[in-house]
Structures are given as structure tokens and as C-alpha cells.
Write an enzyme that holds these catalytic residues in place. Structure first.
Site, PDB file in Angstrom:
ATOM      1  N   LYS A  91       0.796  -1.233   0.000  1.00  0.00           N
ATOM      2  CA  LYS A  91       0.000   0.000   0.000  1.00  0.00           C
ATOM      3  C   LYS A  91       0.830   1.285   0.000  1.00  0.00           C
ATOM      4  O   LYS A  91       0.385   2.309  -0.491  1.00  0.00           O
ATOM      5  CB  LYS A  91      -0.933   0.005   1.217  1.00  0.00           C
ATOM      6  N   GLU A 113      -9.726   6.217   3.312  1.00  0.00           N
ATOM      7  CA  GLU A 113     -10.539   5.174   3.923  1.00  0.00           C
ATOM      8  C   GLU A 113      -9.600   4.021   4.254  1.00  0.00           C
ATOM      9  O   GLU A 113      -8.528   3.909   3.675  1.00  0.00           O
ATOM     10  CB  GLU A 113     -11.604   4.687   2.935  1.00  0.00           C
ATOM     11  N   SER A 381       1.842  -9.726  -0.854  1.00  0.00           N
ATOM     12  CA  SER A 381       1.426  -8.319  -0.737  1.00  0.00           C
ATOM     13  C   SER A 381       1.653  -7.706   0.641  1.00  0.00           C
ATOM     14  O   SER A 381       1.813  -6.495   0.751  1.00  0.00           O
ATOM     15  CB  SER A 381      -0.049  -8.183  -1.120  1.00  0.00           C
TER      16      SER A 381
HETATM   17  C1  LIG Z   1      -5.196  -4.089   1.226  1.00  0.00           C
HETATM   18  C2  LIG Z   1      -4.486  -5.333   1.032  1.00  0.00           C
HETATM   19  C3  LIG Z   1      -4.849  -6.236   0.007  1.00  0.00           C
HETATM   20  C4  LIG Z   1      -6.065  -6.056  -0.859  1.00  0.00           C
HETATM   21  O1  LIG Z   1      -6.085  -4.908  -1.645  1.00  0.00           O
HETATM   22  P1  LIG Z   1      -5.761  -4.920  -3.189  1.00  0.00           P
HETATM   23  O2  LIG Z   1      -6.112  -3.545  -3.624  1.00  0.00           O
HETATM   24  O3  LIG Z   1      -6.591  -5.963  -3.839  1.00  0.00           O
HETATM   25  O4  LIG Z   1      -4.317  -5.207  -3.333  1.00  0.00           O
HETATM   26  C5  LIG Z   1      -4.080  -7.360  -0.172  1.00  0.00           C
HETATM   27  N1  LIG Z   1      -3.014  -7.627   0.617  1.00  0.00           N
HETATM   28  C6  LIG Z   1      -2.641  -6.789   1.603  1.00  0.00           C
HETATM   29  C7  LIG Z   1      -1.466  -7.145   2.446  1.00  0.00           C
HETATM   30  C8  LIG Z   1      -3.364  -5.634   1.839  1.00  0.00           C
HETATM   31  O5  LIG Z   1      -2.980  -4.824   2.843  1.00  0.00           O
END
Ligand SMILES: *Cc1c(COP(=O)(O)O)cnc(C)c1O
Length: 419
Positions: A91, A113, A381
Site C-alpha cells: 500500500k 478510507e 502483498s
Molecule cells: C489491502 C491489502 C490487500 C487487498 O487490496 P488490493 O487492492 O486488492 O491489493 C491485499 N493484501 C494486503 C497485504 C493488503 O494490505
């Protein structure tokens, strides 16, 4: 004159657009103009690049998960380690990008948000970094589930505004943030956290994240002697980390791609957040896309063990990619995600975010039937420290259920094995 065939700006096929009330048209247009004007300039790119490198920790490693690959007995699995970025998830790429844009636009305040709290923390961090005021809207149900992130945001100097409307989760937080933006647009920029909302957000957020796939391509070339995976897998909430990974490979037909949604605890409406299994075309938060809705067309409730995947709509570009057959979409259940979480922890020493664990679950299903020459690339992610409580609670409940119903014993045993 435009004909019906002229592509409309801000659309991905029939999806996307700017479905906002009049009062938001001016700020949206101002934002799109500023993004188009500044984002390509050398100065902006240089500043962004140096912050991502020196502050956030880019490039993130590409890691060959040797033990997991061997245990699954098939393809070679590589992990793109976005979890190692400052604040613990992808993020921050977008948060710093948009905060920088806000600064260039002369805004003094940013708002956001947040669902899981990760985007809120990333935005609060970027605000502190650049000296901007910051308010983060968060559903009260999410505040309860992610208390630690609430405190992190406050410690970073942000105001956390609890939202007590609707399901008190992400979609309600977006409503409140949009309301704030309309009222305070002169000095405020809204940092939206995924590839959602009206144009230019879906393309802007994607562009700020595409560094993930661009880096992975270079790293694969160095580490695996070819710059493409056979299979790229990422979890899909709004869809930003997945597009961040996929965009670099979209034109490369050798690369198969899979987006993994939250299958939750069942296929009934309200029990999952799998928009590609039961969603219909609709409009939410300014964009035309696939949306979970009931028979009256009202936004349906969703469920996922991971707060970050728990959103009723998906980014509009994903719907186009699905229609073209370029990306496949599937889902992992809560149970599969929890199992994948334990498995990655035990084999590689990595606590992944529960969102990410959905992508790992898909790799666990696919890798064994692939040859050892094949490469599977997973976007890791985020990190899972924030989810430790949720995992423990899930395992406790699963153990209780298993004790009551003998037929489900085997599942509980698998869970315990990893403890
Ligand atoms: C917010 C988040 C997601 C989901 O959001 P996307 O916009 O689909 O990437 C996935 N993995 C993590 C670690 C997140 O913080």
C-alpha cells in the site's frame, strides 16, 4: 464528433467511468488534470523514486521459496516480497505517490478510507513524511478487528474517524471519505487505497503499483535467467497489488495470471467476497464494475477472514481482463487461506497477511501438477503480524467445531499440526 466507437477516457471496456454527483465532478477533473500533468515529469518521478528507494525500501526482494517448492513437489515458487516494505504491505507505493501528488497540487490535508488498516497506516505514514494533515475513515467493525493499526495511525499523528453506518466496514468508510472530500475539497486530497472509485483513481493507483511487476521482471531475468513467470498469482481485494504485479506481464502471452478472491465460508451471498462468482454489473463509489448485490440491487454484505479482501466490488479493469480471458479469477476459502498461512510460516519462516495467504493457497493447489521447469510468481502483498489474533481465533473456533462434529476432525488435526 465522437462516435460510439471512440474509447471513453477512464473506461476499461464497458467498466470504470466517473459516476459521481455534480459536486464531485470538479475535484475529480482537477485531480485527473494534475495527475496527467505531473506524474510523467522528470521531477515528480525522481522524487517518487528516491522516496520509494530510500524511505520505503524498494526494490523489494524476489525470493525463491526453495523449501515450499520442494514440499509441493512441482513448480519453482518465487515470492515478490512487498511485505518487507516500510509499514508492511504494498500500500505504501500508492500512498506515497498520491501524497506527493497532493503536495504538488498545493493541498495541505489528505484523507483516506481503510479496511484492514493497512492503507490507513500507509497514508498516515506518507502524511507524516511530507508534513500533511491526515484523517482516516474506518468502519467501527474494522476498528475492532484491527485495533493495533488504529493505534499505529494515531501514533503517526493521524485522526482516525470511526464510521458507524451500514456494515461498519470498508464500503461505509469510503462513503464517509467521499463526503469529507466534497466538503473540504479546496485544501484536501482524497487518497483512495485501491484501483477503485471514479477515474482517474483506477489507472492512477495501478500506475503507482506497477513498479512491483516491473521489478519482478528484471529480478527474474537475473535470478531465474528469464524475465517472465509461467504463472503469476495475486490476491484481489479492490485489486491493486494484483494489477501492480500483472500490468508488467499483460502483453506477454506466455504468462498465465490468476487473481484470487475471498471465498469466505461458503457460496451463499453474504458469506464471501468473490465478485466473479455471483457479482453483477452495477455502480459503487463512482465506478461501473462487478458488484455483489441482492435481488433488489442493494449492495450485499460480504464476509472474509481477511479484512483487506472484504469489499463488495472489484476494480473495473479486472472485469475487462476477465472478459478478455487475459486473467482468470478464482477464490480461496477462509479455511484454505488459514492453512496456507500456517504452511508458509512453517516452511519458509514468513508470516504472510491473511489477504496474501489467499494467493499462497492458490499456488499450493497449482504448483504440484506443474513441472519443475515452471515458475510460479506470487505477490506477497503484506506481512501477517496484524493478523495473528485473527488466526488464533480462527484456529480456536475450528478446533471447537471439530470437537463437536467427528466428520471434521481431520481439518482440525491439520490446523494443530502447524501450531
Ligand atoms: C489491502 C491489502 C490487500 C487487498 O487490496 P488490493 O487492492 O486488492 O491489493 C491485499 N493484501 C494486503 C497485504 C493488503 O494490505
Amino acid at each position: 464528433m465522437t462516435s460510439a466507437k471512440t474509447p471513453l477516457i477512464g473506461y476499461f471496456g464497458d467498466y470504470g467511468g466517473r459516476y459521481v454527483p455534480e459536486t464531485l465532478m470538479a475535484p475529480i477533473a482537477e485531480l485527473a488534470r494534475a495527475y496527467d500533468k505531473f506524474s510523467g515529469t522528470r521531477r515528480f518521478r525522481k522524487r517518487l523514486k528516491s522516496l520509494l528507494r530510500d524511505y520505503a525500501g524498494r526494490p523489494t526482494p524476489l525470493y525463491f521459496a526453495e523449501r515450499l517448492s520442494r514440499e509441493l513437489g512441482g513448480a519453482r515458487i518465487y515470492l515478490k516480497r512487498e511485505d518487507l516494505l516500510h509499514t508492511g504491505a504494498h500500500k505504501i507505493n500508492n500512498a506515497i505517490g498520491q501524497a506527493l501528488l497532493a503536495q504538488v497540487m498545493g493541498k495541505e490535508r489528505i484523507i483516506a478510507e481503510t479496511g484492514a488498516g493497512q492503507h490507513g497506516v500507509a497514508t498516515a505514514t506518507a502524511a507524516a513524511l511530507l508534513g500533511l494533515a491526515c484523517t482516516v475513515y474506518m468502519g467501527e467493525e474494522d476498528m475492532r478487528r484491527q485495533r493495533l493499526n488504529v493505534e499505529r495511525m494515531r501514533l503517526l499523528g493521524a485522526e482516525v474517524a470511526g464510521v458507524d453506518a451500514g456494515s461498519r466496514t470498508l464500503k461505509d468508510a469510503i462513503n464517509e471519505a467521499l463526503r469529507d472530500w466534497v466538503t473540504n475539497v479546496r485544501d484536501t486530497h482524497y487518497v483512495l487505497g485501491s484501483v477503485l472509485g471514479p477515474d482517474p483513481y483506477p489507472r492512477m493507483v495501478r500506475d503507482f503499483h506497477r513498479v512491483i511487476g516491473d521489478e519482478a521482471r528484471r529480478q527474474l531475468r537475473r535470478q531465474a535467467s528469464r524475465g517472465w513467470p509461467d504463472l503469476a498469482i495475486a490476491c484481489v481485494g479492490g485489486g491493486s497489488n494484483s494489477l501492480g504485479l500483472f500490468t508488467a506481464f499483460l502483453d506477454d502471452r506466455r504468462v498465465r495470471m490468476i487473481g484470487v478472491e475471498a471465498g469466505g465460508r461458503g457460496e451463499k451471498l453474504g458469506e464471501h467476497a468473490a465478485r466473479f462468482h455471483g457479482g453483477r454489473v452495477g455502480v459503487l463509489h463512482g465506478t461501473r464494475t462487478l458488484l455483489l448485490q441482492d435481488r433488489d440491487g442493494q449492495v450485499a454484505g460480504t464476509h472474509s477472514v481477511s479484512a483487506g479482501l472484504d469489499y463488495p466490488a472489484v476494480g473495473p479493469e479486472h472485469v475487462k481482463l476477465a472478459e478478455e480471458g487475459r486473467v482468470e479469477y478464482t477464490s480461496a476459502t477462509d479455511e484454505e487461506a488459514i492453512e496456507a498461512f500456517h504452511r508458509l510460516a512453517a516452511t519458509e519462516g514468513i508470516l504472510a497477511a491473511l489477504e496474501t495467504a489467499h494467493a499462497v493457497a492458490e499456488a499450493i493447489k497449482r504448483a504440484p501438477s506443474l513441472s519443475s521447469r515452471k515458475i510460479v510468481l506470487i505477490n506477497l502483498s503484506g506481512r501477517g503480524d496484524k493478523d495473528v489474533e485473527s488466526v488464533l481465533e480462527y484456529d480456536r473456533e475450528a478446533a471447537k467445531r471439530a470437537a463437536k462434529t467427528p466428520a471434521r476432525r481431520s481439518v482440525a488435526r491439520v490446523g494443530r499440526e502447524f501450531e
